[in-house]
Scaffold this motif. Structure first.
Motif, PDB file in Angstrom:
ATOM      1  N   PHE A   2     -31.647  -3.748  -6.493  1.00 45.85           N
ATOM      2  CA  PHE A   2     -31.469  -2.644  -5.542  1.00 45.85           C
ATOM      3  C   PHE A   2     -32.065  -1.354  -6.092  1.00 45.85           C
ATOM      4  CE2 PHE A   2     -28.866   0.950  -3.989  1.00 45.85           C
ATOM      5  CZ  PHE A   2     -29.144   0.856  -2.625  1.00 45.85           C
ATOM      6  N   GLN A   3     -31.793  -1.094  -7.365  1.00 43.57           N
ATOM      7  CA  GLN A   3     -32.348   0.112  -7.993  1.00 43.57           C
ATOM      8  C   GLN A   3     -33.876   0.087  -7.986  1.00 43.57           C
ATOM      9  OE1 GLN A   3     -29.206   1.944 -11.096  1.00 43.57           O
ATOM     10  NE2 GLN A   3     -30.519   0.398 -11.953  1.00 43.57           N
ATOM     11  N   GLU A   4     -34.422  -1.076  -8.328  1.00 44.20           N
ATOM     12  CA  GLU A   4     -35.883  -1.196  -8.430  1.00 44.20           C
ATOM     13  C   GLU A   4     -36.548  -1.037  -7.064  1.00 44.20           C
ATOM     14  OE1 GLU A   4     -39.233  -4.471  -9.845  1.00 44.20           O
ATOM     15  OE2 GLU A   4     -37.150  -4.667 -10.519  1.00 44.20           O
ATOM     16  N   GLU A   5     -35.933  -1.623  -6.018  1.00 45.70           N
ATOM     17  CA  GLU A   5     -36.554  -1.599  -4.700  1.00 45.70           C
ATOM     18  C   GLU A   5     -36.382  -0.268  -3.976  1.00 45.70           C
ATOM     19  OE1 GLU A   5     -35.804  -4.890  -2.113  1.00 45.70           O
ATOM     20  OE2 GLU A   5     -35.855  -6.367  -3.748  1.00 45.70           O
ATOM     21  N   THR A   6     -35.299   0.433  -4.250  1.00 46.98           N
ATOM     22  CA  THR A   6     -35.006   1.661  -3.497  1.00 46.98           C
ATOM     23  C   THR A   6     -35.179   2.932  -4.320  1.00 46.98           C
ATOM     24  OG1 THR A   6     -32.645   1.667  -4.089  1.00 46.98           O
ATOM     25  CG2 THR A   6     -33.302   0.395  -2.132  1.00 46.98           C
ATOM     26  N   GLY A   7     -35.146   2.813  -5.643  1.00 47.13           N
ATOM     27  CA  GLY A   7     -35.185   3.990  -6.496  1.00 47.13           C
ATOM     28  C   GLY A   7     -33.858   4.711  -6.574  1.00 47.13           C
ATOM     29  N   ILE A   8     -32.815   4.134  -5.965  1.00 49.63           N
ATOM     30  CA  ILE A   8     -31.475   4.741  -5.988  1.00 49.63           C
ATOM     31  C   ILE A   8     -30.755   4.305  -7.257  1.00 49.63           C
ATOM     32  CG2 ILE A   8     -29.213   4.805  -4.859  1.00 49.63           C
ATOM     33  CD1 ILE A   8     -30.727   4.312  -2.190  1.00 49.63           C
ATOM     34  N   ARG A   9     -30.263   5.262  -8.028  1.00 53.41           N
ATOM     35  CA  ARG A   9     -29.547   4.979  -9.272  1.00 53.41           C
ATOM     36  C   ARG A   9     -28.095   4.656  -8.951  1.00 53.41           C
ATOM     37  NH1 ARG A   9     -29.021   9.754 -11.554  1.00 53.41           N
ATOM     38  NH2 ARG A   9     -28.325   9.031 -13.367  1.00 53.41           N
ATOM     39  N   VAL A  10     -27.633   3.506  -9.434  1.00 53.90           N
ATOM     40  CA  VAL A  10     -26.268   3.059  -9.157  1.00 53.90           C
ATOM     41  C   VAL A  10     -25.346   3.414 -10.318  1.00 53.90           C
ATOM     42  CG1 VAL A  10     -24.783   1.098  -8.639  1.00 53.90           C
ATOM     43  CG2 VAL A  10     -27.131   1.146  -7.756  1.00 53.90           C
ATOM     44  N   LYS A  11     -24.307   4.157 -10.018  1.00 50.02           N
ATOM     45  CA  LYS A  11     -23.230   4.412 -10.984  1.00 50.02           C
ATOM     46  C   LYS A  11     -22.121   3.428 -10.655  1.00 50.02           C
ATOM     47  CE  LYS A  11     -24.373   9.350 -11.096  1.00 50.02           C
ATOM     48  NZ  LYS A  11     -23.844  10.727 -10.938  1.00 50.02           N
ATOM     49  N   TYR A  12     -21.969   2.441 -11.477  1.00 47.54           N
ATOM     50  CA  TYR A  12     -21.115   1.282 -11.149  1.00 47.54           C
ATOM     51  C   TYR A  12     -19.898   1.222 -12.060  1.00 47.54           C
ATOM     52  CZ  TYR A  12     -20.080  -3.559  -9.761  1.00 47.54           C
ATOM     53  OH  TYR A  12     -19.486  -4.688  -9.286  1.00 47.54           O
TER      54      TYR A  12
END
Length: 357
Positions: free
Chosen positions: A54-64
């Protein structure tokens, strides 16, 4: 199949994940902050490769961030320390948060792959989300009995009565969870698992106190491992944990007793603290995508409501009633609803009485 790592291997993988995902770290750069997503989920309940993709495809950084129990999740959220964008938990806690006005409506137009979710499970989720406006079903299952066919007589099967059979003294594992352990007693008595009647609850307590001398232990995560090792004849257990145990011990079988049980559903929802709703809905759509939903199914090995994934599975897996209970079984089960404050206190009091009995 679900991959269960050794503690050392898990820690190594977790460390690698931490290197790629950001956990609750602030950032003063507004553009970068807007390009994040803050997620709270059960532990070991999502394949790390899905997050990285998801991060790679969208560029959105996930704080999990992860938690162990619904009650822990509720406390984390209500503390207000972190503004979560997206959360996943059990139905009765979702219902509580909806009632408290803590949940935002989902714009399903932004989740076109929501069409992959089987409508049957959306209908089941109406027990806690009546208008289907706030949630997206993630995994579901049942509570039943995992038993060892070499240690249990076939004629004793079929009913919750087996958990009270003195023949199996010190061979019975119960859930170290108040509502789960009350399920067999309440259904054996013919009562709802959501009863608020103190007389009915006390009758159930009497049954559990009478059973206690037969119990090997009250466990949660260790139940499956104990059954794999052959240390008990049977265990009250979640269907997903039963399926995991069956992978490692061919003598194990699972049943949902004829009196009915609990059907549980874990769902995603967007809390009131959300600051990145667009990103949250992008992530929900990503989770509904067949390849990503398949990864999560193979990692968690609980029943998925994603029809595209189900149709892609081998027929043998589709017909595995430990994982995918029949519609007849599910219709004979109840979904936990949120209890009022007084009933919650009653449950807590009765649970303490049982554990000290």
């Amino acid at each position: 199949m679900k991959k269960h790592l050794s503690p050392i291997a898990f820690l190594l993988c977790f460390s690698l994940l931490c290197a790629s995902l950001v956990y609750g770290c602030g950032n003063s750069d507004k553009e970068e902050d807007d390009n994040t997503l803050v997620v709270l989920n059960y532990g070991k309940y999502l394949d790390k490769d899905v997050l990285l993709a998801f991060q790679e495809e969208t560029g959105i950084r996930v704080k999990y961030e992860e938690y162990e129990s619904p009650e822990e999740m509720y406390t984390k959220y209500k503390s207000g320390a972190i503004d979560y964008d997206l959360m996943c938990t059990s139905e009765y806690i979702v219902e509580r948060l909806i009632q408290e006005g803590e949940v935002l409506e989902i714009n399903y137009d932004n989740i076109p792959l929501y069409s992959n979710i089987d409508e049957r499970y959306v209908d089941y989720s109406r027990a806690y989300d009546p208008d289907a406006r706030y949630t997206l079903p993630y995994f579901f299952g049942t509570v039943g009995i995992l038993y060892n066919t070499t240690m249990v007589d076939e004629e004793d099967l079929g009913s919750w009565d087996i958990l009270w059979n003195p023949k199996y003294k010190s061979q019975i594992i119960m859930e170290n969870s108040v509502r789960d352990s009350f399920v067999p007693a309440l259904r054996r008595l013919g009562y709802s698992i959501n009863t608020t009647d103190e007389t009915e609850l006390n009758e159930a307590l009497d049954l559990l106190c009478n059973q206690k001398d037969l119990v090997y232990s009250y466990l949660v995560d260790a139940s499956a491992d104990e059954m794999i090792a052959g240390n008990a004849a049977m265990a009250l257990i979640y269907s997903g944990e039963a399926a995991y145990a069956q992978e490692y011990n061919e003598d194990l079988e699972y049943m949902v007793p004829q009196e009915g049980s609990n059907m549980w559903i874990d769902s995603w929802f967007i809390p009131r603290t959300c600051r990145h709703k667009e990103n949250a809905e992008k992530f929900l759509n990503f989770l509904c995508r067949e390849d990503m939903a398949m990864k999560n199914f193979e990692y968690v090995w609980y029943a998925t409501p994603n029809q595209a994934v189900f149709e892609a599975l081998d027929e043998e897996i589709q017909q595995d009633t430990t994982v995918f209970a029949t519609e007849e079984t599910l219709d004979n089960c109840e979904i936990f609803t949120n209890l009022d404050g007084d009933t919650t206190k009653t449950y807590d009091y009765l649970w303490k009485k049982l554990k000290s009995y």
